[in-house]
Write a protein that holds these residues in place. Structure first.
Motif, short mmCIF file in Angstrom:
data_model
loop_
_atom_site.label_atom_id
_atom_site.label_comp_id
_atom_site.label_asym_id
_atom_site.label_seq_id
_atom_site.Cartn_x
_atom_site.Cartn_y
_atom_site.Cartn_z
N LEU A 33 84.72 -77.62 22.74
CA LEU A 33 85.57 -78.37 21.81
C LEU A 33 86.29 -77.43 20.85
O LEU A 33 85.81 -76.34 20.58
CB LEU A 33 84.71 -79.33 20.97
CG LEU A 33 83.92 -80.41 21.71
CD1 LEU A 33 83.06 -81.18 20.72
CD2 LEU A 33 84.86 -81.35 22.42
N ALA A 34 87.44 -77.90 20.35
CA ALA A 34 88.18 -77.20 19.30
C ALA A 34 88.53 -75.76 19.69
O ALA A 34 88.68 -74.90 18.83
CB ALA A 34 87.37 -77.19 18.00
N ASN A 35 88.66 -75.54 20.98
CA ASN A 35 89.05 -74.19 21.42
C ASN A 35 90.34 -74.36 22.22
O ASN A 35 90.36 -74.96 23.29
CB ASN A 35 87.93 -73.63 22.30
CG ASN A 35 88.24 -72.24 22.80
OD1 ASN A 35 89.41 -71.82 22.81
ND2 ASN A 35 87.21 -71.53 23.21
N ALA A 36 91.44 -73.83 21.67
CA ALA A 36 92.75 -74.05 22.28
C ALA A 36 92.77 -73.57 23.73
O ALA A 36 93.45 -74.14 24.58
CB ALA A 36 93.83 -73.34 21.47
N LYS A 37 91.99 -72.55 24.01
CA LYS A 37 91.99 -71.99 25.38
C LYS A 37 91.39 -72.96 26.39
O LYS A 37 91.62 -72.85 27.59
CB LYS A 37 91.19 -70.68 25.40
CG LYS A 37 91.96 -69.52 24.81
CD LYS A 37 91.33 -68.21 25.24
CE LYS A 37 91.95 -67.06 24.45
NZ LYS A 37 90.97 -66.19 23.84
N SER A 38 90.57 -73.89 25.92
CA SER A 38 89.93 -74.83 26.84
C SER A 38 90.97 -75.74 27.51
O SER A 38 90.77 -76.21 28.61
CB SER A 38 88.92 -75.72 26.11
OG SER A 38 87.91 -74.94 25.54
N GLY A 39 92.06 -76.02 26.79
CA GLY A 39 93.08 -76.92 27.33
C GLY A 39 92.61 -78.36 27.38
O GLY A 39 93.11 -79.18 28.16
N ASN A 40 91.62 -78.71 26.55
CA ASN A 40 91.13 -80.10 26.54
C ASN A 40 92.27 -81.04 26.19
O ASN A 40 93.05 -80.78 25.28
CB ASN A 40 89.99 -80.23 25.53
CG ASN A 40 88.78 -79.40 25.93
OD1 ASN A 40 88.61 -79.09 27.11
ND2 ASN A 40 87.95 -79.03 24.97
N THR A 41 92.36 -82.13 26.92
CA THR A 41 93.56 -82.97 26.87
C THR A 41 93.22 -84.45 26.80
O THR A 41 92.26 -84.89 27.44
CB THR A 41 94.41 -82.72 28.15
OG1 THR A 41 94.71 -81.33 28.24
CG2 THR A 41 95.70 -83.51 28.15
N LEU A 42 94.01 -85.18 26.06
CA LEU A 42 93.90 -86.63 26.11
C LEU A 42 94.96 -87.10 27.11
O LEU A 42 96.16 -86.99 26.85
CB LEU A 42 94.15 -87.26 24.74
CG LEU A 42 93.90 -88.77 24.72
CD1 LEU A 42 93.14 -89.17 23.45
CD2 LEU A 42 95.18 -89.55 24.83
N TYR A 43 94.50 -87.54 28.27
CA TYR A 43 95.43 -87.99 29.31
C TYR A 43 95.70 -89.48 29.18
O TYR A 43 94.75 -90.28 29.11
CB TYR A 43 94.85 -87.74 30.70
CG TYR A 43 94.90 -86.29 31.10
CD1 TYR A 43 96.10 -85.68 31.46
CD2 TYR A 43 93.74 -85.52 31.12
CE1 TYR A 43 96.14 -84.35 31.82
CE2 TYR A 43 93.77 -84.18 31.49
CZ TYR A 43 94.98 -83.60 31.83
OH TYR A 43 95.03 -82.29 32.19
#
Ligand SMILES: CC(C)(COP(=O)(O)OP(=O)(O)OC[C@H]1O[C@@H](n2cnc3c(N)ncnc32)[C@H](O)[C@@H]1OP(=O)(O)O)[C@@H](O)C(=O)NCCC(=O)NCCS
Length: 369
Positions: A264-274
């Motif tokens: 979480l909260a790591n820009a590199k993860s690329g976590n996305t709300l689709y």
């Protein structure tokens, strides 16, 4: 996974065969591909998630089929898994040139994988070229397959060579942003928009013309919730979408899912709300619809902020939505993907089956597998 001790067979060897893994082989496969796809979870949580996802309504009772390419001269649990994948069965509607609309099924191929030891030898390609024609009639008692699909994360070339041709693969991307709609979790104060909870999705699904599509919208919260429960410190998300208020037939609605590829909260993860599905019910480009679209998208942006995700993404939006977006005043960009989630289709009917001859309607994230 059992490894060969002798010389590896040629990918073209007639002895190689597609088969289904045993429970033990399946666990071993998940253990291997966790290294590739499971970095947001511990191995144990990943295996638990995969086990759970293989037993939810869309995958239960044959909804998912696991495939392996193997050497059948060795017994199960002692044979090598040279390559593996799964196919997920879903409902489709096909509109033929005559105007006739036929309900059928489609198999979506996912989790194509070869252990590093077996890569670069053509095993994955052999598995897929054997599987393509099989999926034309696989589970035909459930309906006719007019095509099969997959979502390539390795560009357009590999699967095109095997017969799955690339289709539209673009998305609108919006940044996370605080919104009045969800401020302080007090949704009742939001004007012109209603948040969608799990029970609302069921209700929308049961009264919707798009039942088939929404049925799969519903499957995604199951995945999302399961991932969430393993990612501290948040509790499972409750909000799964938003709908503008007003009469049915004039509303704008979205259903979404949070996807975590890494911490979480790591820009590199690329976590996305689709946004799994975006519907402008009357499909018209008006100021009212622009306002409605803005209000539902702001809910998505606020949820992305709340969950520390990198962005909000909506796949292959229509020209009407593109027109509306311009007038929302929201910051956004249009992205054409070249490498990941390339929507690809193998057509089993007459003709080329390419994007010039087949129109893929509703090519949105809800159908991803
Ligand atoms: C993708 C994967 C299954 C390919 O397996 P493989 O055994 O290397 O593939 P094959 O031997 O069948 O085919 C080799 C071809 O694939 C291409 N290829 C392999 N991995 C690739 C990648 N990551 N990106 C683009 N092309 C790739 C090779 O360049 C080679 O091309 P060529 O035939 O033009 O020379 C394997 O690399 C893998 O398991 N990767 C990790 C999981 C993954 O990314 N799966 C795909 C999800 S869509």
């Amino acid at each position: 996974m059992a490894n060969y001790t002798g010389e590896l067979p040629l990918a073209s060897a007639p002895t190689l065969k597609l088969d289904h893994p045993t429970p033990k082989e399946k666990l071993e496969m998940w253990g291997e591909n966790w290294k590739n796809w499971g970095s947001a979870l511990s191995l144990q949580d990943y295996i638990e998630r995969e086990t759970h996802l293989a037993d939810i309504p869309p995958t239960r009772d044959g909804g998912v089929t696991h495939w392996i390419l193997t050497d059948p001269t060795l017994p199960p649990d002692a044979r090598p898994v040279l390559s593996c994948c799964e196919s997920l069965r879903r409902r489709t509607f096909v509109s033929l040139p005559s105007g006739e609309v036929r309900e059928g099924i489609v198999h979506g191929i996912g989790s194509v994988f070869s252990a590093p030891l077996y890569r670069g030898r053509g095993y994955a390609a052999r598995m897929l070229s054997d599987l393509g024609p099989i999926l034309n009639t696989w589970q035909k008692e459930a309906g006719k397959s007019h095509f099969s699909i997959l979502y390539s994360d390795i560009g357009k070339k590999y699967y095109t060579k095997l017969g799955w041709l690339p289709f539209a693969s673009s998305h609108v991307s919006l940044p996370p942003a605080a919104s009045p709609a969800t401020n302080g979790g007090n949704a009742d104060k939001a004007e012109g928009v209603k948040l969608l909870y799990e029970e609302d999705l069921k209700e929308l699904s049961s009264c919707s013309y798009h039942t088939g599509l929404l049925y799969h919208d519903l499957a995604s919260p199951a995945r999302e919730i399961h991932v969430q429960q393993t990612l501290p410190p948040k509790t499972p998300p409750k909000i799964h979408g938003a709908i503008s208020t007003g009469a049915p037939g004039s509303r704008v609605r979205i259903v979404f899912s949070r996807v975590f590829y890494g911490p979480l909260a790591n820009a590199k993860s690329g976590n996305t709300l689709y946004i799994l599905r975006l519907v402008v019910e009357d499909e018209t480009d008006t100021d009212e619809n622009a306002q409605k679209l803005k209000s539902v998208l702001q809910v998505a942006q606020a949820e992305a902020k709340e969950w520390e995700l990198e962005s909000v993404a909506a796949w292959n939006v229509s020209d009407v939505v593109k027109g509306l977006l311009k007038r929302t005043g929201l910051e956004y960009k249009l992205v054409d993907r070249e490498n990941d989630s390339i929507t690809s289709l193998m057509w089993y009917g007459d003709g080329q089956g390419d994007s010039a001859s087949v129109e893929w309607v509703g090519n949105e994230k809800f159908a991803w597998c």
